[in-house]
Design a protein around this motif. Sequence first.
Motif, PDB file in Angstrom:
ATOM      1  N   LYS A 226      -3.740  -1.754  -6.621  1.00 27.86           N
ATOM      2  CA  LYS A 226      -3.288  -2.667  -5.565  1.00 27.86           C
ATOM      3  C   LYS A 226      -2.039  -3.438  -5.963  1.00 27.86           C
ATOM      4  O   LYS A 226      -1.432  -4.094  -5.137  1.00 27.86           O
ATOM      5  CB  LYS A 226      -4.411  -3.632  -5.188  1.00 27.86           C
ATOM      6  CG  LYS A 226      -5.547  -2.950  -4.485  1.00 27.86           C
ATOM      7  CD  LYS A 226      -6.562  -3.929  -3.953  1.00 27.86           C
ATOM      8  CE  LYS A 226      -7.613  -3.131  -3.189  1.00 27.86           C
ATOM      9  NZ  LYS A 226      -8.340  -3.910  -2.254  1.00 27.86           N
TER      10      LYS A 226
ATOM     11  N   ASN B 253       0.834  -1.209   0.000  1.00 30.89           N
ATOM     12  CA  ASN B 253       0.000   0.000   0.000  1.00 30.89           C
ATOM     13  C   ASN B 253       0.866   1.256   0.000  1.00 30.89           C
ATOM     14  O   ASN B 253       2.089   1.185   0.156  1.00 30.89           O
ATOM     15  CB  ASN B 253      -0.989  -0.015   1.173  1.00 30.89           C
ATOM     16  CG  ASN B 253      -0.309   0.043   2.524  1.00 30.89           C
ATOM     17  OD1 ASN B 253       0.685   0.763   2.715  1.00 30.89           O
ATOM     18  ND2 ASN B 253      -0.817  -0.717   3.485  1.00 30.89           N
ATOM     19  N   SER B 254       0.237   2.400  -0.183  1.00 29.53           N
ATOM     20  CA  SER B 254       0.978   3.656  -0.337  1.00 29.53           C
ATOM     21  C   SER B 254       1.799   3.994   0.901  1.00 29.53           C
ATOM     22  O   SER B 254       2.909   4.522   0.792  1.00 29.53           O
ATOM     23  CB  SER B 254       0.025   4.801  -0.679  1.00 29.53           C
ATOM     24  OG  SER B 254      -0.920   4.978   0.346  1.00 29.53           O
ATOM     25  N   TYR B 255       1.263   3.726   2.082  1.00 23.71           N
ATOM     26  CA  TYR B 255       2.006   4.027   3.314  1.00 23.71           C
ATOM     27  C   TYR B 255       3.280   3.188   3.393  1.00 23.71           C
ATOM     28  O   TYR B 255       4.349   3.707   3.722  1.00 23.71           O
ATOM     29  CB  TYR B 255       1.123   3.761   4.535  1.00 23.71           C
ATOM     30  CG  TYR B 255       1.846   3.998   5.834  1.00 23.71           C
ATOM     31  CD1 TYR B 255       2.169   5.296   6.224  1.00 23.71           C
ATOM     32  CD2 TYR B 255       2.215   2.945   6.651  1.00 23.71           C
ATOM     33  CE1 TYR B 255       2.849   5.521   7.406  1.00 23.71           C
ATOM     34  CE2 TYR B 255       2.886   3.166   7.833  1.00 23.71           C
ATOM     35  CZ  TYR B 255       3.197   4.455   8.209  1.00 23.71           C
ATOM     36  OH  TYR B 255       3.876   4.683   9.381  1.00 23.71           O
ATOM     37  N   GLU B 256       3.180   1.905   3.044  1.00 25.15           N
ATOM     38  CA  GLU B 256       4.358   1.042   3.102  1.00 25.15           C
ATOM     39  C   GLU B 256       5.377   1.434   2.030  1.00 25.15           C
ATOM     40  O   GLU B 256       6.580   1.426   2.279  1.00 25.15           O
ATOM     41  CB  GLU B 256       3.937  -0.428   2.965  1.00 25.15           C
ATOM     42  CG  GLU B 256       3.141  -0.895   4.171  1.00 25.15           C
ATOM     43  CD  GLU B 256       2.532  -2.279   4.004  1.00 25.15           C
ATOM     44  OE1 GLU B 256       2.135  -2.854   5.025  1.00 25.15           O
ATOM     45  OE2 GLU B 256       2.448  -2.769   2.863  1.00 25.15           O
TER      46      GLU B 256
END
Length: 144
Positions: A135, A109-112
């Motif tokens: 995704k 995901n974007s945060y990771e």
Amino acid sequence: MTEEFKTKIKTILDLLGLKEPSVDFNAEARKVIVFVNEGEWIKEHLPYLVADFERLANLLAKKHGIVENLFVDINNYRKERENLIVELAKAAARKVLITKAEVKLPAMNSYERRLIHMELATRPDVKSESSGEGKERFVVVRPI
């Protein structure tokens, strides 16, 4: 309002039947840190529980006038995941330097992905880029 919000979060955890829930809410950092005494069985369910409970906490927060999204962690799941992601970034950088070839990391995901980019941003010997769509978006680490 902070105590009222915290009490409602704890009530939801009690209604879920989770044992001995404790809740720490830091309004400035927008963090809800939860610990429950459920033993080992809950570990495999934590990714879904954290994501679903975060949605619920954010809905409740909006009702209490908290407009910014909250960050929810349960039993340090996210904290441990962040550490794992940072170690993955470091390992990818080492592999890139040894092989002189790009390394594609798994979709995340974007945060990771942001954690990967931030960890590698200070390194002068590698660069990271996101690639893919939706995704299936992933990070590629390349030598400079």
